[in-house]
Design a protein around this motif. Structure first.
Motif, mmCIF file in Angstrom:
data_model
loop_
_atom_site.group_PDB
_atom_site.id
_atom_site.type_symbol
_atom_site.label_atom_id
_atom_site.label_comp_id
_atom_site.label_asym_id
_atom_site.label_seq_id
_atom_site.Cartn_x
_atom_site.Cartn_y
_atom_site.Cartn_z
ATOM 1 N N TRP A 125 42.788 30.761 38.469
ATOM 2 C CA TRP A 125 42.587 31.158 39.860
ATOM 3 C C TRP A 125 41.387 30.455 40.469
ATOM 4 N N HIS B 100 36.881 39.315 50.726
ATOM 5 C CA HIS B 100 37.580 39.943 49.609
ATOM 6 C C HIS B 100 36.924 41.261 49.191
ATOM 7 N N TYR C 156 47.657 36.932 46.118
ATOM 8 C CA TYR C 156 46.468 36.998 45.262
ATOM 9 C C TYR C 156 45.895 35.609 45.062
ATOM 10 N N GLN D 28 40.869 37.566 44.610
ATOM 11 C CA GLN D 28 40.123 38.611 45.292
ATOM 12 C C GLN D 28 39.384 39.555 44.354
ATOM 13 N N LEU E 162 40.449 42.152 37.734
ATOM 14 C CA LEU E 162 41.895 41.990 37.684
ATOM 15 C C LEU E 162 42.447 42.532 36.364
ATOM 16 N N LEU F 53 47.999 44.016 47.430
ATOM 17 C CA LEU F 53 47.919 42.702 46.796
ATOM 18 C C LEU F 53 49.260 42.370 46.150
ATOM 19 N N ILE G 164 50.815 41.754 43.456
ATOM 20 C CA ILE G 164 50.751 41.905 41.998
ATOM 21 C C ILE G 164 51.685 43.034 41.593
ATOM 22 N N VAL H 20 52.363 37.841 39.407
ATOM 23 C CA VAL H 20 51.383 37.580 40.449
ATOM 24 C C VAL H 20 51.999 36.610 41.456
#
Length: 229
Positions: free
Chosen positions: A7, A22, A56, A59, A65, A93, A95, A123
């Motif tokens: 990420w 965020h 995502y 954040q 996470l 989000l 996810i 994700v």
């Protein structure tokens, strides 16, 4: 499966080193996790289930996470369910998590293509149909407790997205696993299974137990007056 490098955390950090736009989401997740144990699952009627989700892009940071994913797993198993999306616990989000031990009779497994699925984190998932075959079965939802309805969905889908480590996923799902990933991805777009359901099939859990426990919904379709694909 393609592999990416993980990420990226965009935008300029504030004085604490946290991306400023965020911060509210991270703070919200921290608050949810503070009490430990399963999270509260929000029910239909809560706007968070209808607004869609943010893609995502880091954040929460890797540590937060991981804690959030574990909380989703605990909550899904406690419910119990075979999938859970972040909006269902109030977090907008993109996810979701899925897991299905598939403890079903052989005739159900064959009729529905229900095979065990290990715990997976989705994700930024998206899906598209593979071929034109559709399958219709009763579905339920942890955010619509007490009810089930028949939903016709593509029998096979291609799922793209990432896992919790940012590694790209590009995979074809069929049978019941295809239904699970569609159901959970729909949640991330503000769609409930009822939006896609045959309205005449809507049945209470009691009716499901007493009348419609067959491997397929053919008898329910005849009795309740709806069509199957």
């Amino acid at each position: 499966m393609r592999i990416t490098l993980g990420w990226k955390v965009p935008c300029h950090p504030d004085a604490m080193g946290t991306p400023s736009h965020h911060a509210p989401l991270a703070e919200r997740v921290e608050q949810l996790l503070a009490d430990g144990g399963p999270l509260r699952i929000v029910a239909a009627g809560d706007p968070v289930l209808r607004r869609g989700t943010e893609r995502y892009d880091g954040q929460l940071g890797s540590a937060l996470l991981a804690r959030f994913v574990e909380a989703l797993r605990v909550t899904m198993r406690a419910a119990p369910g075979v999938g859970l999306a972040a909006p269902q616990v109030g977090v907008p989000l993109r996810i979701a998590v899925i897991e299905d031990p598939a403890p079903v009779p052989e005739e159900v497994r064959l009729a529905r293509g229900r095979v065990p699925q290990p715990f997976r984190v989705l994700v930024n998932p998206a899906y598209e149909p593979v071929g034109g075959t559709r399958a219709a079965f009763f579905e339920g939802c942890l955010s619509v407790p007490g009810w089930q309805a028949v939903v016709a969905r593509p029998a096979e889908v291609r799922l793209t997205g990432q896992d919790e480590h940012g590694r790209a996923v590009d995979e074809v799902f069929g049978g019941w696993p295809a239904r699970i990933v569609q159901h959970e991805t729909d949640h991330l777009d503000g769609v409930l299974y009822l939006d896609r359901a045959e309205s005449r099939s809507l049945s209470s859990n009691q009716a499901m137990t007493e009348r419609w426990s067959q491997p397929t919904p053919q008898e329910a379709a005849r009795a309740l007056g709806f069509e199957l694909p």
